[in-house]
Write a protein that holds these residues in place. Structure first.
Motif, mmCIF file in Angstrom:
data_model
loop_
_atom_site.group_PDB
_atom_site.id
_atom_site.type_symbol
_atom_site.label_atom_id
_atom_site.label_comp_id
_atom_site.label_asym_id
_atom_site.label_seq_id
_atom_site.Cartn_x
_atom_site.Cartn_y
_atom_site.Cartn_z
ATOM 1 N N ASP A 1 -9.855 1.595 -5.189
ATOM 2 C CA ASP A 1 -9.763 0.372 -6.591
ATOM 3 C C ASP A 1 -8.665 -0.929 -5.828
ATOM 4 O O ASP A 1 -8.371 -2.010 -6.609
ATOM 5 C CB ASP A 1 -9.904 0.237 -7.915
ATOM 6 C CG ASP A 1 -10.735 1.371 -8.118
ATOM 7 O OD1 ASP A 1 -12.147 1.344 -6.778
ATOM 8 O OD2 ASP A 1 -10.884 2.121 -9.328
ATOM 9 N N HIS A 2 -7.356 0.464 -5.706
ATOM 10 C CA HIS A 2 -5.613 -0.180 -5.392
ATOM 11 C C HIS A 2 -5.857 -1.611 -4.534
ATOM 12 O O HIS A 2 -5.759 -2.830 -4.119
ATOM 13 C CB HIS A 2 -4.831 0.330 -5.468
ATOM 14 C CG HIS A 2 -3.513 -0.052 -4.579
ATOM 15 N ND1 HIS A 2 -3.029 -0.634 -5.658
ATOM 16 C CD2 HIS A 2 -2.984 -0.598 -3.469
ATOM 17 C CE1 HIS A 2 -1.857 -0.692 -5.074
ATOM 18 N NE2 HIS A 2 -1.832 -0.946 -3.968
ATOM 19 N N LEU A 3 -6.561 -1.136 -3.475
ATOM 20 C CA LEU A 3 -7.403 -2.216 -2.461
ATOM 21 C C LEU A 3 -8.126 -3.456 -2.278
ATOM 22 O O LEU A 3 -7.859 -4.115 -2.298
ATOM 23 C CB LEU A 3 -7.748 -1.375 -0.885
ATOM 24 C CG LEU A 3 -6.712 -0.211 -0.299
ATOM 25 C CD1 LEU A 3 -7.105 1.052 0.635
ATOM 26 C CD2 LEU A 3 -5.660 -0.614 0.951
ATOM 27 N N HIS A 4 -9.195 -2.305 -3.055
ATOM 28 C CA HIS A 4 -10.275 -3.932 -3.609
ATOM 29 C C HIS A 4 -9.516 -4.658 -4.720
ATOM 30 O O HIS A 4 -9.989 -5.856 -4.408
ATOM 31 C CB HIS A 4 -11.502 -3.838 -4.466
ATOM 32 C CG HIS A 4 -12.658 -2.492 -3.330
ATOM 33 N ND1 HIS A 4 -12.860 -1.591 -4.315
ATOM 34 C CD2 HIS A 4 -12.684 -2.542 -2.630
ATOM 35 C CE1 HIS A 4 -13.612 -1.111 -3.195
ATOM 36 N NE2 HIS A 4 -13.422 -1.285 -2.463
ATOM 37 N N ALA A 5 -8.612 -4.290 -5.436
ATOM 38 C CA ALA A 5 -7.959 -5.590 -5.902
ATOM 39 C C ALA A 5 -7.433 -6.496 -5.181
ATOM 40 O O ALA A 5 -6.720 -7.507 -5.398
ATOM 41 C CB ALA A 5 -6.634 -4.124 -6.848
ATOM 42 N N GLN A 6 -6.571 -5.820 -4.331
ATOM 43 C CA GLN A 6 -6.141 -6.454 -2.616
ATOM 44 C C GLN A 6 -7.219 -7.416 -2.220
ATOM 45 O O GLN A 6 -5.824 -7.866 -1.075
ATOM 46 C CB GLN A 6 -4.844 -6.348 -2.047
ATOM 47 C CG GLN A 6 -3.912 -5.529 -3.006
ATOM 48 C CD GLN A 6 -2.663 -4.246 -1.863
ATOM 49 O OE1 GLN A 6 -3.178 -4.208 -1.106
ATOM 50 N NE2 GLN A 6 -2.034 -3.771 -3.003
ATOM 51 N N GLY A 7 -8.128 -7.229 -1.866
ATOM 52 C CA GLY A 7 -9.318 -8.216 -1.736
ATOM 53 C C GLY A 7 -9.472 -7.409 0.133
ATOM 54 O O GLY A 7 -9.386 -8.224 0.450
ATOM 55 N N ARG A 8 -9.092 -6.484 0.241
ATOM 56 C CA ARG A 8 -9.222 -5.681 1.323
ATOM 57 C C ARG A 8 -10.686 -4.198 1.320
ATOM 58 O O ARG A 8 -10.633 -3.758 0.400
ATOM 59 C CB ARG A 8 -7.942 -4.371 1.048
ATOM 60 C CG ARG A 8 -6.153 -5.401 1.673
ATOM 61 C CD ARG A 8 -5.168 -4.738 1.376
ATOM 62 N NE ARG A 8 -3.896 -5.649 1.814
ATOM 63 C CZ ARG A 8 -4.022 -6.253 3.212
ATOM 64 N NH1 ARG A 8 -4.823 -6.411 4.249
ATOM 65 N NH2 ARG A 8 -2.134 -6.841 2.270
#
Length: 667
Positions: free
Chosen positions: A336-343
């Motif tokens: 989720d942390h990465l998805h929030a950064q568009g990763r």
């Protein structure tokens, strides 16, 4: 026929020679004749080719032509210029597909024409032409190639954390090799050897990689068409980090932080307590420091081998979660942390595959890296992941870790089998991993065979003629026209009796204070066939004798294996005399490894005699000579290490070698 652009056609089929290409093209048609490149030719890029890409590819070709022939070529863009080599795009071709034609096409027409379905396809066509020029110089065979890869993503994963940190010169050189053999992604795996802010206690003394070096290397890889992807441990494999004063409280077993350093324990223990209130901030901090250094949106968060999860502090904290839920919740939080950064998150799949409950909960917009290193790997775990609809990459290995000499047969069997299974079950990519467990004693040049096998199998897994791949590898990698260099290296790699892994295991049965390391003893009882379990009343000597007894059949073959190692070294030396000068640069590292393995084998037999596992009397003088030889060898080994690696943790290997020398001198 002489052309206006200075190109000559040579119609002499008797002079044609076999071509070694890695990977081998899907479709290659050899035509009659050979064609002579002009002394002062030109490479012309079509207007549809991106200017930066055209500049890189033209530069690669002009450099290769100069190295192979001494000729200096020009390059240009646009239809107004005549050139002997033409690079352009062709809409009718698919992604990463290319056409390569070498033919006499008449006056004022290019002799070599490369068309790519996209920029990547054009890039792969250029790499094929470079390989041809490297072998043929200015006299090229007439041919036609149509080619494309089976796997769109072909990944090399390099361990830069477990004892060996490469120099930037070596990393750039390795990227050049990966590009030549058509890999398009490189992952740098780190646990503690990045100079992360606020973590100097962990990376001190490891010759860590600096952020600017990574950013510059990312630029270098991008020019080569290689996506550089960050790969770190986020909650498993934090041995060094969780031994520090600053971060030990984050671990499942902080009370173990002051135990003597152990290669084996580094692989088996030190998982973050995911229930600790600062755990997620620690893991996301690593991600946030590493991710911006590279342009990719992909990020490998690790998550493998979380052996201690739910066994220590997380269990004592009164959590009602079982380990499967702990794992899944933490992994999802990181994703989720990465998805929030568009990763886009990637993670090792061993834990998820072993726990169906975890596999069912995984977010679908991630990539599971399904690592399966058994040389006789079966398709069941690949099929299992496919059945869930998860996006997966199949991950094999070069099989060089913990070894002075690579296990080349194991590498071929593992890579070729798993590559076929991945295609069968719809994997989106294939990866080959290059690890450095137990201090990374394996020189990176030992990974060339495994890298070559992966290049072939990831491109076309159905073309599994290993004899042909070995012949091509011998010519391209080692410049060996005799065909004996690689077989000799395979023979050497199959002649270990007492290897580095055995030495570490023997050494670390001592807990550092003269007592038995029960954790290591328990590990060996499960990992080493024939070794009996030991209880806490056993002493170190009993445990070591028990281990050597399990290896007794090997020790009886020391003389035979030594003769094979001597023979292999001689064969490699004779073959190298016929090799290109650049190919001979690997010879020193390989002969150093052969000599080291001879000494390790002799050490194993000496220890077996000392412990009464083999008959014979201890020879104090001979043991003293062996101690001298080990120390002399290590100094030369250290010199070779520094050719490609920073100092890093070379001293840990030294301490084991010197420790055995001291044992030999004790009489």
């Amino acid at each position: 026929m002489s052309l206006d652009n200075g190109i000559d056609a040579v119609a002499d089929p008797s002079r044609e020679r076999p071509l070694a290409l890695i990977p081998r093209p899907l479709h290659l048609q050899r035509d009659r004749g050979q064609l002579l490149l002009p002394v002062a030719g030109r490479i012309v890029c079509g207007s549809a080719v991106d200017q930066e890409l055209g500049s890189v590819l033209s530069g690669q070709l002009t450099d290769t032509i100069q190295q192979a022939t001494g000729m200096v070529w020009d390059h240009s863009r646009g239809q107004a210029w005549n050139g002997a080599i033409s690079l352009d795009l062709e809409q009718k071709l698919g992604p990463q597909e290319y056409l390569l034609s070498i033919a006499d096409q008449g006056e004022r027409r290019p002799i070599v024409d490369i068309r790519g379905g996209d920029g990547q396809g054009l890039r792969w066509g250029v790499q094929t032409l470079r390989q041809i020029i490297m072998q043929c110089g200015p006299v090229l065979p007439a041919l036609h190639i149509q080619d494309r890869p089976a796997y769109p993503t072909r990944i090399y994963s390099l361990d830069v954390t477990r004892g060996r940190v490469p120099t930037m010169d070596w990393l750039r050189h390795w990227a050049d090799i990966l590009a030549l053999y058509k890999f398009n992604q490189l992952q740098l795996y780190s646990e503690h050897t990045m100079a992360f802010p606020g973590m100097s206690e962990a990376w001190r003394g490891t010759s860590p990689l600096e952020p600017g070096q990574i950013t510059d290397f990312d630029d270098y890889c991008a020019r080569l068409g290689i996506e550089l992807v960050p790969s770190i441990s986020t909650f498993g494999h934090h041995y060094t980090n969780l031994r520090t004063r600053g971060f030990r409280d984050l671990g499942e077993f902080p009370e173990q932080a002051d135990r003597p350093y152990s290669f084996i324990e580094r692989q088996e223990h030190h998982t973050i307590n995911v229930n600790h209130p600062q755990a997620l901030a620690f893991s996301t901090g690593l991600i946030d420091a590493y991710a911006p250094l590279m342009r990719t949106r992909n990020f490998n968060i690790g998550g493998d081998e979380t052996f201690d999860l739910g066994k220590g502090r997380s269990r004592q904290d009164g959590s009602s979660k079982n380990p499967a839920d702990m794992y899944a919740d933490y992994l999802i939080s990181l994703c989720d942390h990465l998805h929030a950064q568009g990763r886009h998150p990637m993670f090792w799949g061993d834990v998820a595959v072993s726990m169906p409950k975890v596999l069912d909960r995984l977010p679908k917009d991630c990539t599971l890296l399904n690592w399966l290193y058994d040389p006789q790997v079966e398709p069941d775990k690949v099929a299992l992941v496919a059945s869930t609809g998860a996006r997966q990459v199949v991950c094999s290995a070069v099989h060089a870790w913990n070894l002075l000499l690579p296990a080349i047969d194991d590498a071929w069997n593992n890579i070729s089998r798993l590559s076929r299974y991945g295609i069968q079950y719809g994997a989106v990519g294939a990866m080959v991993t290059d690890w450095g467990d137990y201090g990374h004693i394996n020189d990176p040049r030992m990974s060339l065979p495994g890298m070559s096998y992966a290049a072939q199998c990831f491109w076309n897994p159905d073309d599994d003629d290993r004899a042909q791949v070995d012949r091509d590898m011998g010519l391209l990698i080692y410049g060996d026209a005799t065909g004996d260099y690689l077989p000799a290296l395979i023979q050497a790699g199959s002649s270990a009796v007492f290897g580095w892994e055995d030495m570490v295991r023997y050494w670390e049965l001592d807990d550092g204070h003269g007592g038995l390391n029960q954790d290591v003893a328990d590990f060996l009882a499960s990992a080493l066939p024939g070794m009996n379990g030991l209880n806490s009343s056993a002493d170190v000597r009993e445990a070591r004798r028990n281990m050597l007894m399990a290896l007794r059949n090997r020790f009886e073959q020391v003389d035979q294996r030594d003769a094979l190692l001597v023979d292999a070294a001689a064969r490699m030396g004779r073959a190298a005399a016929e090799c290109r000068a650049d190919a001979r640069r690997t010879l020193q590292a390989q002969l150093m490894a052969v000599h080291g393995q001879r000494l390790f084998n002799a050490l194993g037999r000496s220890l077996a005699v000392r412990h009464g596992v083999l008959p014979g009397a201890k020879d104090a003088m001979a043991d003293g000579d062996l101690a001298d030889a080990l120390e002399i060898w290590f100094e030369s080994y250290a010199t070779v290490w520094r050719q490609v690696s920073r100092e890093s943790e070379l001293g840990r290997i030294a301490s084991v070698i010197w420790g055995f020398a001291d044992i030999l001198r004790k009489g």
